[in-house]
Write a protein that holds these residues in place. Structure first.
Motif, PDB file in Angstrom:
ATOM      1  N   ASN A  96      -3.888 -28.125 -30.148  1.00 34.47           N
ATOM      2  CA  ASN A  96      -3.415 -26.740 -30.220  1.00 34.47           C
ATOM      3  C   ASN A  96      -4.344 -25.809 -29.449  1.00 34.47           C
ATOM      4  N   LEU A  97      -3.826 -24.652 -29.107  1.00 42.27           N
ATOM      5  CA  LEU A  97      -4.598 -23.655 -28.375  1.00 42.27           C
ATOM      6  C   LEU A  97      -5.636 -23.033 -29.296  1.00 42.27           C
ATOM      7  N   TRP A  98      -6.896 -23.091 -28.895  1.00 39.28           N
ATOM      8  CA  TRP A  98      -7.951 -22.418 -29.631  1.00 39.28           C
ATOM      9  C   TRP A  98      -7.978 -20.960 -29.175  1.00 39.28           C
ATOM     10  N   THR A  99      -7.897 -20.041 -30.129  1.00 34.14           N
ATOM     11  CA  THR A  99      -7.817 -18.619 -29.829  1.00 34.14           C
ATOM     12  C   THR A  99      -9.208 -17.994 -29.846  1.00 34.14           C
ATOM     13  N   PRO A 100      -9.601 -17.282 -28.774  1.00 37.35           N
ATOM     14  CA  PRO A 100     -10.913 -16.614 -28.778  1.00 37.35           C
ATOM     15  C   PRO A 100     -11.028 -15.630 -29.930  1.00 37.35           C
ATOM     16  N   HIS A 101     -12.195 -15.584 -30.557  1.00 39.50           N
ATOM     17  CA  HIS A 101     -12.408 -14.660 -31.665  1.00 39.50           C
ATOM     18  C   HIS A 101     -12.293 -13.220 -31.167  1.00 39.50           C
ATOM     19  N   PHE A 102     -11.656 -12.352 -31.990  1.00 39.94           N
ATOM     20  CA  PHE A 102     -11.344 -10.988 -31.543  1.00 39.94           C
ATOM     21  C   PHE A 102     -12.584 -10.090 -31.470  1.00 39.94           C
ATOM     22  N   ASN A 103     -13.644 -10.418 -32.212  1.00 37.45           N
ATOM     23  CA  ASN A 103     -14.847  -9.578 -32.186  1.00 37.45           C
ATOM     24  C   ASN A 103     -15.747  -9.996 -31.024  1.00 37.45           C
ATOM     25  N   THR A 104     -15.341  -9.637 -29.807  1.00 36.84           N
ATOM     26  CA  THR A 104     -16.037 -10.112 -28.610  1.00 36.84           C
ATOM     27  C   THR A 104     -17.458  -9.581 -28.491  1.00 36.84           C
ATOM     28  N   ASN A 105     -17.760  -8.467 -29.162  1.00 32.78           N
ATOM     29  CA  ASN A 105     -19.120  -7.920 -29.096  1.00 32.78           C
ATOM     30  C   ASN A 105     -20.070  -8.629 -30.044  1.00 32.78           C
ATOM     31  N   ARG A 106     -19.539  -9.564 -30.833  1.00 36.52           N
ATOM     32  CA  ARG A 106     -20.368 -10.239 -31.828  1.00 36.52           C
ATOM     33  C   ARG A 106     -20.909 -11.588 -31.353  1.00 36.52           C
ATOM     34  N   TYR A 107     -20.503 -12.041 -30.185  1.00 40.40           N
ATOM     35  CA  TYR A 107     -20.967 -13.365 -29.784  1.00 40.40           C
ATOM     36  C   TYR A 107     -21.152 -13.458 -28.280  1.00 40.40           C
ATOM     37  N   GLU A 108     -21.917 -14.475 -27.894  1.00 35.59           N
ATOM     38  CA  GLU A 108     -22.108 -14.815 -26.488  1.00 35.59           C
ATOM     39  C   GLU A 108     -21.743 -16.280 -26.313  1.00 35.59           C
ATOM     40  N   GLY A 109     -21.008 -16.594 -25.247  1.00 38.10           N
ATOM     41  CA  GLY A 109     -20.580 -17.973 -25.024  1.00 38.10           C
ATOM     42  C   GLY A 109     -19.127 -18.148 -25.415  1.00 38.10           C
ATOM     43  N   ASN A 110     -18.867 -19.111 -26.286  1.00 36.26           N
ATOM     44  CA  ASN A 110     -17.493 -19.466 -26.630  1.00 36.26           C
ATOM     45  C   ASN A 110     -17.357 -19.600 -28.136  1.00 36.26           C
ATOM     46  N   TRP A 111     -16.508 -18.754 -28.734  1.00 31.68           N
ATOM     47  CA  TRP A 111     -16.252 -18.784 -30.188  1.00 31.68           C
ATOM     48  C   TRP A 111     -14.746 -18.673 -30.372  1.00 31.68           C
ATOM     49  N   THR A 112     -14.122 -19.741 -30.841  1.00 34.29           N
ATOM     50  CA  THR A 112     -12.672 -19.790 -30.933  1.00 34.29           C
ATOM     51  C   THR A 112     -12.236 -20.301 -32.307  1.00 34.29           C
ATOM     52  N   SER A 113     -10.923 -20.197 -32.560  1.00 33.50           N
ATOM     53  CA  SER A 113     -10.426 -20.521 -33.891  1.00 33.50           C
ATOM     54  C   SER A 113      -8.989 -21.025 -33.826  1.00 33.50           C
TER      55      SER A 113
END
Length: 228
Positions: A27-44
């Motif tokens: 399935n498609l991993w969706t990028p986390h919406f709080n883009t200012n909270r992380y660096e790199g790759n955080w998906t769900s």
């Protein structure tokens, strides 16, 4: 004071966890919406969401949640959900990519004392993943089951070349959970008093502003009055 994190007296099969993960990897991993909270790759990927869709990864309190079609194919994840004899809100797979970081932040109303508890079950992790809650490292291992008070400052560093993947369950406190948490040493009558910096208050205000309500507006006003 209740602990900022603790391991629950249950563990799960690493093999079965990773078998269900393979189903979800298509399935498609969706990028986390709080883009200012992380660096790199955080998906769900969502197994339970407000809309019932796998790519709906929002998690707000006091909303209706429903299982996603993906959960029907993940019998072991469903078994884990059923072990918790309480109402569940969002249930997700959270993937922190190699050499990525979730910056320190707080999540409002996410402590057991608030009537809510978030559970983490590591599926893929290693010794180069560093999870901190209230500035203390939480040594989560694959198959273990952990609670943490995310009302407190927390952050995650993945310094490894592999992704870190957790199953997370947002649960609502009830009599069953009170019995469980009392057995692991929680004072069920404890009322915390949080002291936090202006930066943390700004983060809380930003989070509350995403879900406007009369109650949240009052909390925002109170926090703003406390800021320098």
């Amino acid at each position: 004071m209740n602990p900022s994190s603790c391991q629950l007296p249950i563990s799960f099969s690493i093999e079965k966890l990773q078998n269900d993960l393979l189903i979800c990897e298509t399935n498609l991993w969706t990028p986390h919406f709080n883009t200012n909270r992380y660096e790199g790759n955080w998906t769900s990927v969502s197994l339970r969401s407000q809309s019932g869709l796998e790519n709906d990864i929002f998690s707000f309190p006091d909303k209706e949640y429903k299982n996603t079609p993906l959960l029907d194919s993940c019998s072991y994840f469903k078994e884990i959900m059923d072990w918790f004899e309480c109402e569940k809100e969002a249930v997700r797979l959270l993937r922190l990519g190699p050499n990525s970081e979730i910056k320190e932040h707080v999540d409002n109303d996410t402590s057991y004392e608030d009537g809510f508890f978030r559970i983490h079950v590591p599926i893929i992790t290693n010794s180069e993943v560093y999870f901190y809650v209230n500035h203390q490292q939480v040594p989560m291992k694959m198959g273990e089951c952990w609670y943490a008070n995310f009302q407190l400052p927390h952050r995650v560093l993945n310094k490894s070349p592999e992704p870190r993947i957790h199953l997370t369950l947002d649960c609502i406190r009830n009599d069953w959970s009170d019995e469980l948490f009392s057995k692991i040493g929680f004072d069920l009558n404890y009322v915390p008093k949080y002291e936090c910096s202006d930066e943390v208050k700004r983060q809380v205000i930003a989070e509350l502003s995403r879900n406007p309500s009369e109650t949240n507006d009052k909390i925002i006003a109170e926090l703003q009055s406390q800021m320098k």
